[in-house]
Design a protein around this motif. Structure first.
Motif, PDB file in Angstrom:
ATOM      1  N   ARG A  33     -12.194  -2.400  -0.522  1.00  0.00           N
ATOM      2  CA  ARG A  33     -12.004  -3.095  -1.800  1.00  0.00           C
ATOM      3  C   ARG A  33     -12.399  -2.206  -2.961  1.00  0.00           C
ATOM      4  O   ARG A  33     -12.347  -2.610  -4.115  1.00  0.00           O
ATOM      5  N   PHE A  34     -12.788  -0.960  -2.655  1.00  0.00           N
ATOM      6  CA  PHE A  34     -13.121  -0.006  -3.705  1.00  0.00           C
ATOM      7  C   PHE A  34     -11.915   0.865  -4.070  1.00  0.00           C
ATOM      8  O   PHE A  34     -12.014   1.743  -4.898  1.00  0.00           O
ATOM      9  N   ARG A  35     -10.776   0.617  -3.403  1.00  0.00           N
ATOM     10  CA  ARG A  35      -9.584   1.432  -3.676  1.00  0.00           C
ATOM     11  C   ARG A  35      -8.505   0.577  -4.316  1.00  0.00           C
ATOM     12  O   ARG A  35      -8.190  -0.513  -3.841  1.00  0.00           O
ATOM     13  N   ALA A  36      -7.899   1.103  -5.373  1.00  0.00           N
ATOM     14  CA  ALA A  36      -6.845   0.355  -6.064  1.00  0.00           C
ATOM     15  C   ALA A  36      -5.614   0.203  -5.180  1.00  0.00           C
ATOM     16  O   ALA A  36      -4.833  -0.739  -5.355  1.00  0.00           O
ATOM     17  N   ASP A  37      -5.420   1.138  -4.224  1.00  0.00           N
ATOM     18  CA  ASP A  37      -4.184   1.120  -3.421  1.00  0.00           C
ATOM     19  C   ASP A  37      -4.379   0.438  -2.066  1.00  0.00           C
ATOM     20  O   ASP A  37      -3.503   0.504  -1.207  1.00  0.00           O
ATOM     21  N   SER A  38      -5.520  -0.219  -1.849  1.00  0.00           N
ATOM     22  CA  SER A  38      -5.747  -0.787  -0.516  1.00  0.00           C
ATOM     23  C   SER A  38      -5.075  -2.145  -0.377  1.00  0.00           C
ATOM     24  O   SER A  38      -4.720  -2.801  -1.366  1.00  0.00           O
ATOM     25  N   LEU A  39      -4.908  -2.545   0.870  1.00  0.00           N
ATOM     26  CA  LEU A  39      -4.284  -3.831   1.144  1.00  0.00           C
ATOM     27  C   LEU A  39      -5.167  -4.982   0.673  1.00  0.00           C
ATOM     28  O   LEU A  39      -4.670  -5.983   0.148  1.00  0.00           O
ATOM     29  N   VAL A  40      -6.484  -4.880   0.853  1.00  0.00           N
ATOM     30  CA  VAL A  40      -7.336  -5.989   0.402  1.00  0.00           C
ATOM     31  C   VAL A  40      -7.353  -6.084  -1.119  1.00  0.00           C
ATOM     32  O   VAL A  40      -7.513  -7.182  -1.678  1.00  0.00           O
ATOM     33  N   THR A  41      -7.156  -4.965  -1.817  1.00  0.00           N
ATOM     34  CA  THR A  41      -7.020  -5.040  -3.270  1.00  0.00           C
ATOM     35  C   THR A  41      -5.737  -5.780  -3.641  1.00  0.00           C
ATOM     36  O   THR A  41      -5.707  -6.603  -4.570  1.00  0.00           O
ATOM     37  N   ALA A  42      -4.669  -5.533  -2.889  1.00  0.00           N
ATOM     38  CA  ALA A  42      -3.412  -6.259  -3.123  1.00  0.00           C
ATOM     39  C   ALA A  42      -3.607  -7.756  -2.889  1.00  0.00           C
ATOM     40  O   ALA A  42      -3.105  -8.588  -3.657  1.00  0.00           O
ATOM     41  N   VAL A  43      -4.346  -8.099  -1.841  1.00  0.00           N
ATOM     42  CA  VAL A  43      -4.610  -9.516  -1.559  1.00  0.00           C
ATOM     43  C   VAL A  43      -5.395 -10.136  -2.717  1.00  0.00           C
ATOM     44  O   VAL A  43      -5.145 -11.275  -3.125  1.00  0.00           O
TER      45      VAL A  43
END
Lengths: 308, 166
Positions: free
Chosen positions: A58-68
């Motif tokens: 969740r510390f990455r702008a491009d991660s899947l959990v950030t998308a969620v």
């Protein structure tokens, strides 16, 4: 098969073990093997760790959990997410929600967010979050295998079991490449595979450089959790009761030995909130748990010693 | 239903009063996460608890068989009260008696306050010992598991805050 006493001695002439060190998911890793890992395997390990980070950080702008977190709806996770989410289903149930992947939003409100703000949210931000009601894995995430559907933004944090799960994925990769004896150590969350037991110091949570005991680990996983591991203010740390959003007190450190690392990792967090007897109804493990008053308890079957 | 069997050490619980007036050799069936407990005291414990053990309906205290048992076999339970720093709390204790010997003990935390839950759980799981730190360099280990190993990003952020604040 029972381990015989003779297996504990290293055969004469065996060279010192080889080490492969790298950084992954924000922590230091070391893989120890009797012979050096081949370059292809090392590359696969690094790729595997990177893929995990890209999915769950969740510390990455491009991660899947950030998308969620940004876009409610249906998101497809990788096939290996099923084992992790299945474990979380069981942890949520066994801890009555104290361990919950949606604790992510509470961590952010306390300041443990993607920008490492490390300052609690202001009253307005907290009020806005509370107006929408508490988020819970069971109520807010509809899961069909690896397909997650959400109706509002939720912050998934797999901090309780994710690192251990990744240790297991790396171990599985090593076995698939023909390595049967290894130690994968992700800064204290580790899995051992091999005949010769290792001795692991249980570091005193308040006195760095000292240990309150030793665990003996053979063909098993050990994970440690301590509430002072990441402390950013008075009483603010990263082990939260998902039901209240408040950091755990009283228990200051836990160590769990289990058959796989994801389970050991998840239970090391769960033991901050839930009694061992309750968790033992669902899971098989041994443990040591230390309290703020300086006492420590251990399960009967814990292999090792405590210094008293 | 908790079927695990535990030894009980009433005498070690300072400040906790439970009116279980019986103690004996408990059978001991370790399970994976049962904590170590100390041996039971031989006979405890006059106490000021408001509750008293009472036989379940299944055991009839008046018809103990011809053996010389002082107490009727059966399952007993009691609720003990104590005052924690957060106010009054209760703890439930169930024992199974056979021939004046406790063959099973179950302690069920009943606290509502989180702190009390923690300490009751500690009691239910076993008696914890005070531990001391030994220098890691002086014990023979190949690995360390604990709190000094923190992630890079986190430590950098803490350093930045310290720098801001100084």
């Amino acid at each position: 098969m029972p381990r015989s006493a003779t297996s504990s001695a290293r055969p004469a002439g065996t060279a010192a073990p080889a080490h492969f060190d790298f950084d992954g998911i924000g922590t230091s890793w070391q893989i120890e093997t009797p012979r050096e890992l081949d370059p292809g395997t090392r590359r696969l390990v690094l790729d595997r760790v990177e893929e995990f980070d890209r999915t769950y950080s969740r510390f990455r702008a491009d991660s899947l959990v950030t998308a969620v977190a940004e876009r409610p709806g249906t998101h497809l996770f990788p096939p290996d997410s099923i084992g992790l989410f299945d474990l979380y289903d069981r942890l949520v149930a066994a801890t009555d929600g104290a361990v919950d992947p949606l604790v992510g939003r509470e961590l952010e409100l306390l300041g443990y967010d993607a920008s490492y703000r490390l300052r609690p949210a202001g009253a307005a931000e907290r009020a806005a979050a509370e107006a929408s009601g508490p988020a819970g894995w069971a109520a807010d995430v509809e899961r069909d295998g690896r397909r997650l559907t959400t109706e509002r933004p939720v912050v998934i944090d797999v901090g309780a079991a994710g690192k251990g799960y990744l240790v297991d994925l790396v171990a599985e990769l090593l076995r698939g490449r023909g390595y049967d004896e290894f130690l994968v150590d992700a800064s204290g969350d580790l899995v051992h595979s091999g005949r010769e037991p290792i001795r692991v110091a249980l570091e005193h949570p308040l006195q760095p450089g000292t240990a309150i005991g030793v665990a003996e680990v053979a063909d098993a996983s050990l994970c440690a959790s301590a509430s002072n591991r990441r402390v950013w203010g008075d009483g603010l740390h990263h082990i939260l009761d998902a039901r209240t959003g408040s950091p755990a007190r009283e228990v200051i450190a836990t160590w769990v030995v289990a058959a796989d690392t994801a389970l050991a990792d998840g239970l090391a967090t769960a033991l901050f909130f839930t009694g061992a007897h309750r968790l033992a109804e669902t899971f098989h493990f041994s443990y040591v748990r230390m309290y703020a008053d300086g006492r420590a308890e251990r399960s009967r079957d814990f292999r090792g010693e405590l210094f008293s | 239903m908790n079927t695990r069997q535990k030894k009980l050490a009433l005498a070690t619980m300072t400040g906790l009063s439970i009116s279980a007036a019986l103690a004996g050799c408990a059978t001991d069936t370790p399970s994976s996460a049962d904590a170590e407990t100390v041996a039971p005291s031989t006979s405890a414990a006059a106490s000021s608890a408001a509750s008293t053990p009472s036989p379940d309906a299944s055991s009839d205290s008046g018809s103990a068989d011809a053996s010389s048992s002082t107490y009727a076999d059966g399952d007993y339970s009691a609720t003990g009260g104590y005052v924690s720093p957060n106010g009054p709390e209760e703890i439930d204790v169930s024992v199974t008696l056979a021939g004046d010997v406790i063959t099973a003990v179950t302690v069920t935390p009943d606290a509502t306050n989180p702190t009390a839950i923690q300490y009751q759980t500690q009691f239910a799981d076993g008696i914890a010992e005070v531990v001391v730190g030994k220098d890691i360099d002086e014990i023979s280990v190949s690995r360390v598991a604990g709190s000094s190993l923190t992630s890079g990003g986190f430590n950098e952020a803490i350093d930045a805050i310290k720098a801001d604040a100084s």
